[in-house]
Design an enzyme around this catalytic site. Structure first.
Site, PDB file in Angstrom:
ATOM      1  N   THR A 125       0.705  -1.145  -0.059  1.00  0.00           N
ATOM      2  CA  THR A 125       0.073   0.198  -0.044  1.00  0.00           C
ATOM      3  C   THR A 125       1.029   1.340  -0.221  1.00  0.00           C
ATOM      4  O   THR A 125       2.034   1.450   0.554  1.00  0.00           O
ATOM      5  CB  THR A 125      -0.985  -0.008   1.268  1.00  0.00           C
ATOM      6  OG1 THR A 125      -1.373   1.118   1.483  1.00  0.00           O
ATOM      7  CG2 THR A 125      -0.183  -0.235   2.372  1.00  0.00           C
ATOM      8  N   ASP A 126       0.400   2.444  -0.482  1.00  0.00           N
ATOM      9  CA  ASP A 126       0.962   3.427  -0.514  1.00  0.00           C
ATOM     10  C   ASP A 126       1.047   4.213   0.863  1.00  0.00           C
ATOM     11  O   ASP A 126       1.925   5.254   1.352  1.00  0.00           O
ATOM     12  CB  ASP A 126       0.449   4.682  -1.422  1.00  0.00           C
ATOM     13  CG  ASP A 126      -1.084   4.920  -0.835  1.00  0.00           C
ATOM     14  OD1 ASP A 126      -1.590   4.145   0.130  1.00  0.00           O
ATOM     15  OD2 ASP A 126      -1.865   5.735  -1.389  1.00  0.00           O
ATOM     16  N   GLU A 127       0.366   3.636   1.833  1.00  0.00           N
ATOM     17  CA  GLU A 127       0.651   4.147   3.307  1.00  0.00           C
ATOM     18  C   GLU A 127       1.760   3.884   3.875  1.00  0.00           C
ATOM     19  O   GLU A 127       2.073   4.134   5.159  1.00  0.00           O
ATOM     20  CB  GLU A 127      -0.841   3.396   4.258  1.00  0.00           C
ATOM     21  CG  GLU A 127      -1.926   4.011   3.744  1.00  0.00           C
ATOM     22  CD  GLU A 127      -3.144   3.686   4.740  1.00  0.00           C
ATOM     23  OE1 GLU A 127      -2.764   3.576   5.770  1.00  0.00           O
ATOM     24  OE2 GLU A 127      -4.174   3.475   4.170  1.00  0.00           O
ATOM     25  N   TYR A 153      -1.627  -0.227  11.237  1.00  0.00           N
ATOM     26  CA  TYR A 153      -1.849  -1.121   9.765  1.00  0.00           C
ATOM     27  C   TYR A 153      -0.775  -0.786   8.827  1.00  0.00           C
ATOM     28  O   TYR A 153       0.024  -1.711   8.436  1.00  0.00           O
ATOM     29  CB  TYR A 153      -2.999  -0.557   9.307  1.00  0.00           C
ATOM     30  CG  TYR A 153      -3.124  -0.782   7.632  1.00  0.00           C
ATOM     31  CD1 TYR A 153      -3.362  -2.140   7.509  1.00  0.00           C
ATOM     32  CD2 TYR A 153      -3.227   0.241   6.752  1.00  0.00           C
ATOM     33  CE1 TYR A 153      -3.468  -2.344   6.044  1.00  0.00           C
ATOM     34  CE2 TYR A 153      -3.315  -0.049   5.478  1.00  0.00           C
ATOM     35  CZ  TYR A 153      -3.567  -1.337   4.932  1.00  0.00           C
ATOM     36  OH  TYR A 153      -3.325  -1.610   3.788  1.00  0.00           O
ATOM     37  N   LYS A 157       2.230  -3.334   7.340  1.00  0.00           N
ATOM     38  CA  LYS A 157       2.272  -3.837   6.012  1.00  0.00           C
ATOM     39  C   LYS A 157       3.725  -3.444   5.494  1.00  0.00           C
ATOM     40  O   LYS A 157       4.383  -4.174   4.762  1.00  0.00           O
ATOM     41  CB  LYS A 157       1.386  -2.698   5.016  1.00  0.00           C
ATOM     42  CG  LYS A 157      -0.098  -3.035   5.254  1.00  0.00           C
ATOM     43  CD  LYS A 157      -0.467  -4.303   4.535  1.00  0.00           C
ATOM     44  CE  LYS A 157      -0.266  -4.454   3.074  1.00  0.00           C
ATOM     45  NZ  LYS A 157      -0.812  -5.770   2.496  1.00  0.00           N
TER      46      LYS A 157
END
Ligand code: NAD
Ligand code: DAU
Length: 339
Positions: A125-127, A153, A157
């Site tokens: 994810t870009d997060e 979260y 990731k």
């Protein structure tokens, strides 16, 4: 070719299952999903009728169970979507995020080493890049942007990504990683912004916007994400990371107002509620690498994608009404009751 997809009963995984079955009628697609609150077997109803599809209700942390599936199905390609995916839930209880997202990834890669595969693809994810300031629209996440996570979260990731890179370097596991921006489309679980606002608006319920609604997300129609992963697993370079995003930044409040307009509901349903802890301000992906190397470009404009999505939720009320009438009610009360 046999493609094993984990998390295929969830939002993006199920869209990927359908995309692959349609595009490659001679491939076998194997789905492994333990059906958490976010997994829904009814989503895979049509796929289950396809002889090229098989479903295993198995947890990716269950080493023995996963190894048995690998021994039987001998996958060529593994695409790991399975994860705890909701930021708010990770703030409430991080542990399951660490277990599934990190240790589950380890089990999947160990199985790949044990049985041999052509490609292991990690859906990230870009997060993992943290956030960008609201007043610097010239800044974007590239694959070189340092990892700088905000929530349990995103930390889980990012940890998984580091482990994937370590397995590539140490054991020569043929890995790729993709880091995508916010997806929207059919089968999106109604705890996430767009489907939550559609479901609440249709029921004339309040629309809870965190803070002032100024936070920015970079929205991509889910099918475009599936197309990007398809290109990466077939033509991407082993060991590489690919960012996926369509330069479609929008403020949350504008999305919510747009949904009100499309559904002919009053903006007076909007409630500004207590902000998310550690709330990331802005995500924005630079997709130059995947465009230059693999020719990927998003094909669905937001104006069309949001209409397709709203139309899907209007035609599939059973799917989301079933979800919001069950355990989801407790979650909603916990998350929004005193906000
Ligand atoms: P989702 O929550 O809708 O679905 C997750 C699926 O994984 C569910 O079917 C669930 O049952 C399954 N699952 C969870 N834990 C499992 C376990 N231990 N073993 C087996 N199955 C398990 O998630 P999503 O939004 O479809 O996201 C899929 C992946 O894409 C995630 O890895 C997420 O981090 C990533 N991602 C999501 C977005 C987005 O906007 N939704 C954007 C970028 C990346
Ligand atoms: O960027 C990719 C990520 O996008 C994925 O990795 C995650 O799995 C996915 O859940 C998503 O994370 P976000 O936190 O960006 O998505 P969410 O839909 O939860 O929230 C989008 C924005 O809307 C965010 O700024 C918080 C805000 N929001 C969300 C909800 C659920 C609200 O204002 N009100 C809400 O009720």
């Amino acid at each position: 070719m046999t493609v094993l997809v984990t998390g295929g009963a969830g939002f993006i995984g199920s869209n990927f299952v359908y995309y692959m079955l349609k595009k490659y009628p001679d491939y076998r697609v194997i789905c492994v999903d333990c059906l958490t609150y976010a997994g829904n077997l009814s989503t895979l109803e049509s796929a289950l009728k396809n002889p090229n599809f098989a479903f295993y209700k198995t947890n990716i942390c269950d080493r023995e169970g996963i190894y048995e599936i690998f021994a039987k199905e001998k996958p060529d390609i593994v695409v790991n979507f399975a994860a705890e995916s909701h930021v708010d839930r990770s703030i409430e209880g991080p542990e399951i995020f660490l277990r599934t997202n990190i240790l589950g990834t380890q089990v999947m890669m160990d199985a790949c080493r044990e049985y041999g595969i052509k490609r292991y693809h990690q859906v990230s994810t870009d997060e993992v890049y943290g956030d960008l300031p609201l007043d610097r629209p010239d800044l974007f996440f590239t694959e070189q942007t340092p990892i700088h996570t905000s929530s349990p979260y995103s930390a889980s990731k990012a940890s998984a990504d580091l482990l994937v890179m370590a397995y590539n370097r140490t054991y020569d596991l043929p890995t790729t990683i993709s880091r995508c921006s916010n997806n929207y489309g059919p089968y999106h679980f109604p705890e996430k912004l767009i489907p939550l606002m559609i479901a609440n608006a249709l029921n004339d319920r309040p629309l809870p916007v965190y803070g002032k609604g100024e936070n920015v997300r970079d929205w991509l129609y889910v099918e475009d994400h599936c197309k990007a992963i398809d290109l990466i697993i077939h033509n991407g370079t082993v060991g590489e990371v690919y960012n996926i995003g369509g330069h479609n930044e929008m403020k949350n409040i504008d999305i919510v107002k747009l949904i009100c307009k499309k559904l002919n509901k009053p903006e007076s349903l909007i409630r500004f509620v207590t902000d998310r802890k550690g709330h990331d301000l802005r995500y924005a992906i630079d997709p130059t690498k995947i465009h230059n190397e693999l020719g990927w470009l998003p094909e669905t404009r937001f104006a069309d994608g949001i209409d397709l999505t709203i139309d899907w939720y209007l035609k599939n009320t059973d799917w989301w009404e079933n979800i919001i009438s069950g355990e989801y009610r407790n979650y909603y009360e916990r998350m929004y009751g005193s906000r």
